[in-house]
Scaffold this active site. Structure first.
Site, PDB file in Angstrom:
ATOM      1  N   LYS A 150       0.850  -1.178   0.000  1.00 54.61           N
ATOM      2  CA  LYS A 150       0.000   0.000   0.000  1.00 54.61           C
ATOM      3  C   LYS A 150       0.894   1.240   0.000  1.00 54.61           C
ATOM      4  O   LYS A 150       1.663   1.470   0.942  1.00 54.61           O
ATOM      5  CB  LYS A 150      -0.914  -0.002   1.232  1.00 54.61           C
ATOM      6  CG  LYS A 150      -2.015  -1.043   1.178  1.00 54.61           C
ATOM      7  CD  LYS A 150      -3.072  -0.680   0.137  1.00 54.61           C
ATOM      8  CE  LYS A 150      -4.276  -1.602   0.219  1.00 54.61           C
ATOM      9  NZ  LYS A 150      -5.326  -1.226  -0.753  1.00 54.61           N
ATOM     10  N   LYS A 246     -13.768  -6.619  -7.896  1.00 49.98           N
ATOM     11  CA  LYS A 246     -14.194  -6.854  -6.522  1.00 49.98           C
ATOM     12  C   LYS A 246     -15.718  -6.963  -6.512  1.00 49.98           C
ATOM     13  O   LYS A 246     -16.403  -6.127  -7.097  1.00 49.98           O
ATOM     14  CB  LYS A 246     -13.750  -5.715  -5.603  1.00 49.98           C
ATOM     15  CG  LYS A 246     -12.241  -5.559  -5.483  1.00 49.98           C
ATOM     16  CD  LYS A 246     -11.899  -4.349  -4.617  1.00 49.98           C
ATOM     17  CE  LYS A 246     -10.393  -4.174  -4.475  1.00 49.98           C
ATOM     18  NZ  LYS A 246     -10.043  -2.941  -3.724  1.00 49.98           N
TER      19      LYS A 246
END
Length: 327
Positions: A150, A246
């Protein structure tokens, strides 16, 4: 057939905290839909995501508003017209798939016309932190074959170099969560290539990503916040090389499977990702992941505890869900 609908709000503590460019969280807050027909039970889980203007109360209220239509015996084809938030659609759609599998005695992969799912390697996510802290986390996870980093704040070049040094054998992918600017792309892509990053998710804000058109890069660029369902697919061609599918963005397994096929037909690679959630949310996503070149379904690994039964993880290898969990 009439159904009984149950809507549950649940909070699952994260092991530590989870930080991305937009902020931190310490729990996975989910909504679970349970459908009962008197003999069988189907379940689905979703994660309402503030980035898409979705909240747990809003999703629960949308499902409650659709109760009469759902309990009258809705079909998967009707789901998009029953609940507006995509997360709500996801939980309902996946519960209907699960219920059909329980009623028919057939696994969902057969009902969907897919091949039997195989075990897959998932990425393991390193939360955004200082370069030194992320390098330390990478060293502890250097045994894992695929690490997801991240990023999206000042110091990302240093983070990349220190992480690569700490985990020299792991494959690396990056998620900037819309945190980079157009003038940063060329130098940061160069560092990504230098340390062997294979894929970068959503470097620019969704809706402000035209700088990716025609940009030379040595790393695969994947749309995440810019990619939701088939309706927006054409706008991604020419900017991105891949899309992250997703289920909370697509509105369920039904649209996710259709999106995966459509993306591949347009020459886009498929990545399958997740929100922070339990194995109940990962189970249907594993079916979509069979299409993917990159799998990021590590949500349960980041929680203090998972559902029981849950998906079995052997290190970073995840196995198809047991039938008593889902599908």
């Amino acid at each position: 057939m009439p159904l009984q609908l149950e809507i549950a709000r649940e909070s699952w503590p994260i092991a530590g905290s989870f930080t991305i460019s937009r902020g931190s969280k310490t729990s996975a807050d989910v909504v679970v839909v349970t459908l009962r027909d008197g003999a069988h039970v189907g379940r689905g889980e979703c994660v309402p995501y503030p980035r898409y203007n979705e909240t747990v109360p809003q999703v629960a209220e949308a499902l409650e508003a659709a109760r009469a239509a759902i309990e009258a015996g809705c079909t998967r084809e009707q789901v998009p017209n029953l609940a507006a938030p995509h997360a709500a659609q996801n939980a309902l759609d996946c519960a209907l798939w699960d219920l059909e599998a329980k009623r028919s005695g057939q696994p969902t992969w057969q009902l969907a016309g897919l091949s039997e799912p195989r075990p897959l390697v998932t990425a393991f996510t390193l939360s955004l932190d200082t370069p030194e802290a992320m390098a330390e986390a990478a060293a502890k996870s250097a045994h894992r074959p695929l690490l997801k980093l991240k990023l999206g704040r000042d110091g990302d070049a240093e983070r990349l170099r220190l992480i690569r040094k700490a985990a020299p054998k792991s494959r690396l992918i990056v998620d900037a969560n819309e945190g980079w600017q157009p003038d940063q792309l060329t130098p940061l892509f160069a560092v990504c290539a230098e340390v062997g990053v294979e894929l970068v998710e959503q470097p620019l804000p969704a809706g402000n990503d035209d700088a990716l058109k025609g940009l030379q890069r040595a790393v695969t660029i994947c749309a995440d916040e810019s990619a939701h369902d088939r309706a927006g697919l054409d706008a991604l061609v020419g900017k991105y090389d891949a899309i992250n599918i997703k289920l909370d963005k697509t509105g369920g397994l039904t649209e996710a499977l259709a999106l995966a096929r459509a993306a591949q037909s347009k020459g886009l690679k498929v990545m399958t990702g997740c929100m922070l959630a339990t194995s109940l949310a990962m189970a249907p996503a594993l079916l979509v992941a069979q299409f993917a070149s990159v799998v990021d379904l590590d949500g349960p690994l980041l929680l203090k505890e998972d559902r029981n039964p849950g998906i079995r993880f052997d290190g970073s290898v995840m196995y198809p869900a047991p039938p008593d969990l889902w599908g």
